[in-house]
Enzyme design. Structure first.
Site, PDB file in Angstrom:
ATOM      1  N   GLY A   1       0.725  -1.080  -0.049  1.00 15.79           N
ATOM      2  CA  GLY A   1       0.054   0.063  -0.049  1.00 15.79           C
ATOM      3  C   GLY A   1       0.677   1.181   0.045  1.00 15.79           C
ATOM      4  O   GLY A   1       2.038   1.070   0.383  1.00 15.79           O
TER       5      GLY A   1
ATOM      6  N   SER B   1       2.493   4.972   1.040  1.00 12.55           N
ATOM      7  CA  SER B   1       3.201   5.450   2.420  1.00 12.55           C
ATOM      8  C   SER B   1       1.993   6.006   3.223  1.00 12.55           C
ATOM      9  O   SER B   1       1.070   6.655   2.988  1.00 12.55           O
ATOM     10  CB  SER B   1       4.179   6.449   2.033  1.00 12.55           C
ATOM     11  OG  SER B   1       4.689   6.986   3.336  1.00 12.55           O
ATOM     12  N   GLY B   2       1.974   5.402   4.475  1.00 10.73           N
ATOM     13  CA  GLY B   2       0.812   6.054   5.187  1.00 10.73           C
ATOM     14  C   GLY B   2      -0.348   5.297   5.196  1.00 10.73           C
ATOM     15  O   GLY B   2      -1.156   5.707   6.191  1.00 10.73           O
ATOM     16  N   ALA B   3      -0.414   4.055   4.664  1.00  7.22           N
ATOM     17  CA  ALA B   3      -1.844   3.629   4.754  1.00  7.22           C
ATOM     18  C   ALA B   3      -1.700   2.713   5.800  1.00  7.22           C
ATOM     19  O   ALA B   3      -3.136   2.337   6.122  1.00  7.22           O
ATOM     20  CB  ALA B   3      -1.427   2.356   3.501  1.00  7.22           C
ATOM     21  N   GLY B   4      -0.951   2.240   6.547  1.00  6.50           N
ATOM     22  CA  GLY B   4      -0.772   1.678   7.739  1.00  6.50           C
ATOM     23  C   GLY B   4      -0.117   0.364   7.610  1.00  6.50           C
ATOM     24  O   GLY B   4      -0.526  -0.744   8.697  1.00  6.50           O
ATOM     25  N   LYS B   5       0.461   0.135   6.810  1.00  3.05           N
ATOM     26  CA  LYS B   5       1.237  -1.475   6.755  1.00  3.05           C
ATOM     27  C   LYS B   5       2.224  -1.581   8.025  1.00  3.05           C
ATOM     28  O   LYS B   5       1.942  -2.614   8.198  1.00  3.05           O
ATOM     29  CB  LYS B   5       2.253  -1.211   5.498  1.00  3.05           C
ATOM     30  CG  LYS B   5       1.389  -1.132   3.955  1.00  3.05           C
ATOM     31  CD  LYS B   5       2.650  -0.888   2.989  1.00  3.05           C
ATOM     32  CE  LYS B   5       3.444   0.181   2.897  1.00  3.05           C
ATOM     33  NZ  LYS B   5       2.896   1.521   3.060  1.00  3.05           N
ATOM     34  N   SER B   6       2.878  -0.682   8.349  1.00  4.61           N
ATOM     35  CA  SER B   6       3.744  -1.105   9.515  1.00  4.61           C
ATOM     36  C   SER B   6       3.147  -1.234  10.821  1.00  4.61           C
ATOM     37  O   SER B   6       3.192  -2.178  11.544  1.00  4.61           O
ATOM     38  CB  SER B   6       4.914  -0.012   9.635  1.00  4.61           C
ATOM     39  OG  SER B   6       5.811   0.215   8.700  1.00  4.61           O
TER      40      SER B   6
ATOM     41  N   SER C   1       5.926  -1.745  -2.285  1.00  2.00           N
ATOM     42  CA  SER C   1       5.957  -2.573  -3.406  1.00  2.00           C
ATOM     43  C   SER C   1       4.867  -2.114  -4.745  1.00  2.00           C
ATOM     44  O   SER C   1       3.730  -2.859  -4.587  1.00  2.00           O
ATOM     45  CB  SER C   1       5.555  -4.005  -2.952  1.00  2.00           C
ATOM     46  OG  SER C   1       4.714  -4.006  -2.226  1.00  2.00           O
TER      47      SER C   1
END
EC number: 2.7.1.25
Length: 181
Positions: free
Chosen positions: A13, A15-20, A87
């Site tokens: 997703g 940047s800032g989507a909440g992946k981490s 990605s």
């Protein structure tokens, strides 16, 4: 109990989507079940293994390729791998998927509208991109190609992190007798 099933959960997703956030919560959830996990975070990889790469399309594809190779090695060592990185390209994600046996690559599309990601902007990157300081920033100066058929699709603007994790957990190929508390 002995862990039988290993797989990779590939969170993608903007940047800032909440992946981490989701990757860390998912790791906690799986660790609590006694499962062996390893987290590959895009920022950590960019500061180490992939520090020689820039942000050209070719370098982004190489970033994904290297991450998939490391994930494969970690799986071979008996770990459930959680990979959280932008990605942005479908073809590169498809090539990453091809490194794994069917059913062991779980793509999670961490979906959020670009304006929501910009409003979150946890690293201040969107501001820099809009100012021209990051010309190839994904979503602004470089494309992000949404997955066409991910195993899991979560929308972080409408769904709480815990609900997203519950959705992801339902799709994981966990053996019923593995890591049961």
């Amino acid at each position: 109990m002995k862990q039988k099933k290993v797989f990779v959960v590939w969170l993608t997703g903007v940047s800032g989507a909440g992946k981490s956030t989701l990757a860390n919560l998912l790791k906690q959830q799986l660790d609590a079940r006694g499962l062996r996990t390893y987290l590959l975070d895009g920022d950590t990889l960019r500061n180490g293994l992939n520090q020689d790469l820039g942000f050209s399309d070719a370098d982004r594809r190489e970033n994904i390729r290297r991450t998939a190779e490391v994930a494969r090695l970690m799986m071979d060592a008996g770990f459930i791998v959680i990979a959280a990185l932008i990605s942005p390209f479908r073809d590169a994600r498809s090539r990453a998927r091809a490194r794994f046996a069917p059913g062991t690559f779980i793509e999670v599309f961490v979906d959020v509208a670009l304006e929501v990601a910009e409003a979150r902007d946890p690293k201040g990157l969107y501001v820099l991109a809009r100012q021209g300081a990051i010309p190839q920033f994904t979503g602004i100066g470089s494309a992000y190609e949404n997955p066409l058929s991910p195993e899991v699709h979560v929308r972080t603007a409408e769904t709480s992190p815990s609900e997203c994790i519950a959705t992801i957990m339902q799709k994981l190929p966990l053996d019923t007798d593995v890591g049961a508390p």
